[in-house]
Design an enzyme around this catalytic site. Structure first.
Site, PDB file in Angstrom:
ATOM      1  N   ARG A  14      11.326  -1.435  10.977  1.00  0.00           N
ATOM      2  CA  ARG A  14      10.227  -1.124  11.897  1.00  0.00           C
ATOM      3  C   ARG A  14      10.134  -2.158  13.022  1.00  0.00           C
ATOM      4  NH1 ARG A  14       5.114   0.355   8.074  1.00  0.00           N
ATOM      5  NH2 ARG A  14       4.065  -0.877   9.682  1.00  0.00           N
ATOM      6  N   LYS A  28       0.838  -1.213   0.000  1.00  0.00           N
ATOM      7  CA  LYS A  28       0.000   0.000   0.000  1.00  0.00           C
ATOM      8  C   LYS A  28       0.871   1.259   0.000  1.00  0.00           C
ATOM      9  CE  LYS A  28      -2.117  -1.138   3.806  1.00  0.00           C
ATOM     10  NZ  LYS A  28      -1.389  -2.406   4.095  1.00  0.00           N
ATOM     11  N   ARG A  70      11.810  -5.459   4.793  1.00  0.00           N
ATOM     12  CA  ARG A  70      11.524  -4.036   4.538  1.00  0.00           C
ATOM     13  C   ARG A  70      12.473  -3.129   5.332  1.00  0.00           C
ATOM     14  NH1 ARG A  70       5.651  -1.703   5.398  1.00  0.00           N
ATOM     15  NH2 ARG A  70       5.838  -2.739   7.413  1.00  0.00           N
ATOM     16  N   ARG A 114      -0.339  -9.140  13.121  1.00  0.00           N
ATOM     17  CA  ARG A 114      -0.957  -8.077  12.303  1.00  0.00           C
ATOM     18  C   ARG A 114      -1.855  -8.691  11.231  1.00  0.00           C
ATOM     19  NH1 ARG A 114       4.229  -5.232  10.450  1.00  0.00           N
ATOM     20  NH2 ARG A 114       2.881  -3.924   9.152  1.00  0.00           N
ATOM     21  N   ARG A 134      -9.637   1.262   8.875  1.00  0.00           N
ATOM     22  CA  ARG A 134      -9.020  -0.017   9.203  1.00  0.00           C
ATOM     23  C   ARG A 134     -10.035  -0.999   9.802  1.00  0.00           C
ATOM     24  NH1 ARG A 134      -3.608   0.620   8.681  1.00  0.00           N
ATOM     25  NH2 ARG A 134      -2.440  -1.071   9.596  1.00  0.00           N
TER      26      ARG A 134
HETATM   27  P1  AP5 Z   1       4.820  -1.555   1.804  1.00  0.00           P
HETATM   28  O1  AP5 Z   1       4.504  -0.723   0.631  1.00  0.00           O
HETATM   29  O2  AP5 Z   1       5.549  -0.913   2.943  1.00  0.00           O
HETATM   30  O3  AP5 Z   1       3.507  -2.331   2.327  1.00  0.00           O
HETATM   31  P2  AP5 Z   1       2.242  -1.783   3.120  1.00  0.00           P
HETATM   32  O4  AP5 Z   1       1.061  -2.474   2.549  1.00  0.00           O
HETATM   33  O5  AP5 Z   1       2.244  -0.291   3.156  1.00  0.00           O
HETATM   34  O6  AP5 Z   1       2.569  -2.407   4.533  1.00  0.00           O
HETATM   35  P3  AP5 Z   1       2.454  -1.787   5.992  1.00  0.00           P
HETATM   36  O7  AP5 Z   1       3.137  -2.803   6.894  1.00  0.00           O
HETATM   37  O8  AP5 Z   1       2.973  -0.394   6.081  1.00  0.00           O
HETATM   38  O9  AP5 Z   1       0.955  -1.815   6.203  1.00  0.00           O
HETATM   39  P4  AP5 Z   1       0.259  -1.841   7.521  1.00  0.00           P
HETATM   40  O10 AP5 Z   1      -1.116  -1.672   7.038  1.00  0.00           O
HETATM   41  O11 AP5 Z   1       0.484  -3.038   8.378  1.00  0.00           O
HETATM   42  O12 AP5 Z   1       0.997  -0.705   8.369  1.00  0.00           O
HETATM   43  P5  AP5 Z   1       0.655   0.814   8.651  1.00  0.00           P
HETATM   44  O13 AP5 Z   1       1.880   1.586   8.524  1.00  0.00           O
HETATM   45  O14 AP5 Z   1      -0.566   1.249   7.908  1.00  0.00           O
HETATM   46  O15 AP5 Z   1       5.658  -2.824   1.266  1.00  0.00           O
HETATM   47  C1  AP5 Z   1       6.189  -3.785   2.162  1.00  0.00           C
HETATM   48  C2  AP5 Z   1       7.593  -4.243   1.661  1.00  0.00           C
HETATM   49  O16 AP5 Z   1       7.410  -4.958   0.431  1.00  0.00           O
HETATM   50  C3  AP5 Z   1       8.561  -3.094   1.356  1.00  0.00           C
HETATM   51  O17 AP5 Z   1       9.850  -3.478   1.758  1.00  0.00           O
HETATM   52  C4  AP5 Z   1       8.492  -2.934  -0.178  1.00  0.00           C
HETATM   53  O18 AP5 Z   1       9.711  -2.464  -0.714  1.00  0.00           O
HETATM   54  C5  AP5 Z   1       8.196  -4.371  -0.610  1.00  0.00           C
HETATM   55  N1  AP5 Z   1       7.371  -4.419  -1.833  1.00  0.00           N
HETATM   56  C6  AP5 Z   1       6.341  -3.592  -2.183  1.00  0.00           C
HETATM   57  N2  AP5 Z   1       5.827  -3.960  -3.381  1.00  0.00           N
HETATM   58  C7  AP5 Z   1       6.534  -5.074  -3.774  1.00  0.00           C
HETATM   59  C8  AP5 Z   1       6.483  -5.924  -4.901  1.00  0.00           C
HETATM   60  N3  AP5 Z   1       5.590  -5.721  -5.875  1.00  0.00           N
HETATM   61  N4  AP5 Z   1       7.341  -6.967  -4.971  1.00  0.00           N
HETATM   62  C9  AP5 Z   1       8.254  -7.179  -3.982  1.00  0.00           C
HETATM   63  N5  AP5 Z   1       8.369  -6.400  -2.887  1.00  0.00           N
HETATM   64  C10 AP5 Z   1       7.511  -5.356  -2.779  1.00  0.00           C
HETATM   65  O19 AP5 Z   1       0.192   0.730  10.184  1.00  0.00           O
HETATM   66  C11 AP5 Z   1       1.129   0.428  11.209  1.00  0.00           C
HETATM   67  C12 AP5 Z   1       0.402   0.434  12.546  1.00  0.00           C
HETATM   68  O20 AP5 Z   1      -0.159   1.749  12.791  1.00  0.00           O
HETATM   69  C13 AP5 Z   1      -0.808  -0.512  12.643  1.00  0.00           C
HETATM   70  O21 AP5 Z   1      -0.412  -1.830  12.986  1.00  0.00           O
HETATM   71  C14 AP5 Z   1      -1.616   0.178  13.745  1.00  0.00           C
HETATM   72  O22 AP5 Z   1      -1.086  -0.079  15.024  1.00  0.00           O
HETATM   73  C15 AP5 Z   1      -1.420   1.654  13.428  1.00  0.00           C
HETATM   74  N6  AP5 Z   1      -2.476   2.177  12.538  1.00  0.00           N
HETATM   75  C16 AP5 Z   1      -2.309   2.694  11.289  1.00  0.00           C
HETATM   76  N7  AP5 Z   1      -3.492   3.074  10.771  1.00  0.00           N
HETATM   77  C17 AP5 Z   1      -4.425   2.795  11.698  1.00  0.00           C
HETATM   78  C18 AP5 Z   1      -5.837   2.942  11.746  1.00  0.00           C
HETATM   79  N8  AP5 Z   1      -6.539   3.448  10.709  1.00  0.00           N
HETATM   80  N9  AP5 Z   1      -6.498   2.557  12.873  1.00  0.00           N
HETATM   81  C19 AP5 Z   1      -5.821   2.054  13.931  1.00  0.00           C
HETATM   82  N10 AP5 Z   1      -4.479   1.872  13.935  1.00  0.00           N
HETATM   83  C20 AP5 Z   1      -3.782   2.235  12.833  1.00  0.00           C
END
Ligand code: AP5
Length: 217
Positions: A160, A13, A127, A171, A88
Site C-alpha cells: 500500500r 483489524k 504488509r 497515521r 474513525r
Molecule cells: P492488518 O490486519 O492489515 O491491520 P489493520 O489494523 O487492518 O491496519 P490498516 O493499516 O488497514 O488500518 P488502518 O486503520 O490504518 O487502514 P484502513 O484501511 O482502515 O495487519 C497489518 C499487518 O500485520 C499485515 O501484514 C498482517 O499480516 C500483520 N499481522 C496481523 N496480525 C498479526 C499478528 N498477530 N502478528 C504479526 N503480524 C500480524 O484505512 C486506510 C485509509 O482510508 C485511512 O488512512 C483513511 O485515509 C481512509 N479511511 C478509512 N476509513 C475511514 C473513515 N472511517 N473515515 C475517514 N477516512 C477513512
C-alpha cells in the site's frame, strides 16, 4: 451481532475482521477496503479519497458517511455487521448512532485491539495486500507460499502507498488525535471490550471470540 473494531493502523483489524466476521456469520464492512477498491477502479469516489489516503489523513466525513450509509442499507447488513475502520472519530460515531437508531437498532459491542507503536511499524512495513480478495499477508509474520502471490485467490500482492514509514508515523498521530477518543466514547456507553492484540493471529481470534461471547444475542 452489530460490532465495531477499533485500534491503531496495523493493529490487525483487517486480519481479525475476516475471521471474526466468518465466525459470527455477518458481513465485514471495511471503509479502507471500499476506498481502495474505488481507487483501483478509478471512480470519482476513489479520486476524491486517494489524496487523503496517500497522506495518511482521514477522508472527509461527508464522503465516508454517505458511503457507509449506503452499505448498511444493503440486505446482508440487516441482521448484523462487523465495521472495520468506521467510525474513525467522534462525529462519525455520533452519526452512526443516529443512523442505527433510525433503523431501530444500535451497536452491541466495540472491540478494541491493543498493540504498541513499534509493533505497528513492524507489521505495516512488511504488509502485502491481495489485489483480488484484499487478504492481508506479511513478508515475515505470515508470508504466502509463493512470494508476491495470494494463496487464497492467486492474484498479485501489492504494498500500500500509505505503508511507507513516514506515512505510518503520521497515521499513528491521526489515530491518537482523532480515533483514540472513541475508546472513552464507547466505554462511557458500556459497550467497549479491549483485548491484547499481540501474539499469534489464531490466539487473538480466540481472545476476540471469548470477549464477544457475553455480548452475542
Ligand atoms: P492488518 O490486519 O492489515 O491491520 P489493520 O489494523 O487492518 O491496519 P490498516 O493499516 O488497514 O488500518 P488502518 O486503520 O490504518 O487502514 P484502513 O484501511 O482502515 O495487519 C497489518 C499487518 O500485520 C499485515 O501484514 C498482517 O499480516 C500483520 N499481522 C496481523 N496480525 C498479526 C499478528 N498477530 N502478528 C504479526 N503480524 C500480524 O484505512 C486506510 C485509509 O482510508 C485511512 O488512512 C483513511 O485515509 C481512509 N479511511 C478509512 N476509513 C475511514 C473513515 N472511517 N473515515 C475517514 N477516512 C477513512
Amino acid at each position: 451481532m452489530r460490532l465495531v473494531l477499533v485500534g491503531p493502523p496495523g493493529a490487525g483489524k483487517g486480519t481479525q475482521a475476516e475471521f471474526v466476521a466468518a465466525h459470527l456469520q455477518v458481513p465485514k464492512i471495511s471503509t479502507g477496503d471500499i476506498f481502495r477498491a474505488n481507487v483501483s477502479q478509478g471512480t470519482e469516489l476513489g479520486r476524491r479519497a486517494k489524496e487523503y489516503m496517500d497522506r495518511g489523513d482521514l477522508v472527509p466525513d461527508e464522503v465516508t458517511v454517505a458511503m457507509v450509509r449506503d452499505r448498511l442499507a444493503e440486505d446482508d447488513a440487516r441482521k448484523g455487521f462487523l465495521l472495520d475502520g468506521f467510525p474513525r472519530n467522534v462525529p462519525q460515531a455520533r452519526i452512526l448512532e443516529d443512523m442505527l437508531l433510525d433503523m431501530g437498532t444500535g451497536l452491541d459491542v466495540v472491540l478494541e485491539l491493543v498493540v504498541d507503536d513499534e509493533e505497528v511499524v513492524r507489521r505495516l512495513s512488511g504488509r502485502r495486500t491481495c489485489r483480488g480478495c484484499s487478504h492481508v499477508w506479511h513478508v515475515d509474520f505470515d508470508p504466502p507460499s509463493v512470494e508476491g502471490i495470494c494463496d487464497a485467490c492467486g492474484s498479485e500482492l501489492f504494498q500500500r502507498d500509505d505503508d511507507r514509514e513516514e506515512t505510518i508515523r503520521h497515521r499513528l498521530e491521526v489515530y491518537y488525535e482523532q480515533t483514540a477518543p472513541l475508546v472513552e466514547f464507547y466505554a462511557a456507553r458500556g459497550i467497549l471490550v479491549g483485548i491484547d492484540a499481540t501474539g499469534p493471529v489464531d490466539d487473538i481470534t480466540d481472545r476476540a471470540m471469548a470477549a464477544l461471547r457475553p455480548h452475542s444475542r
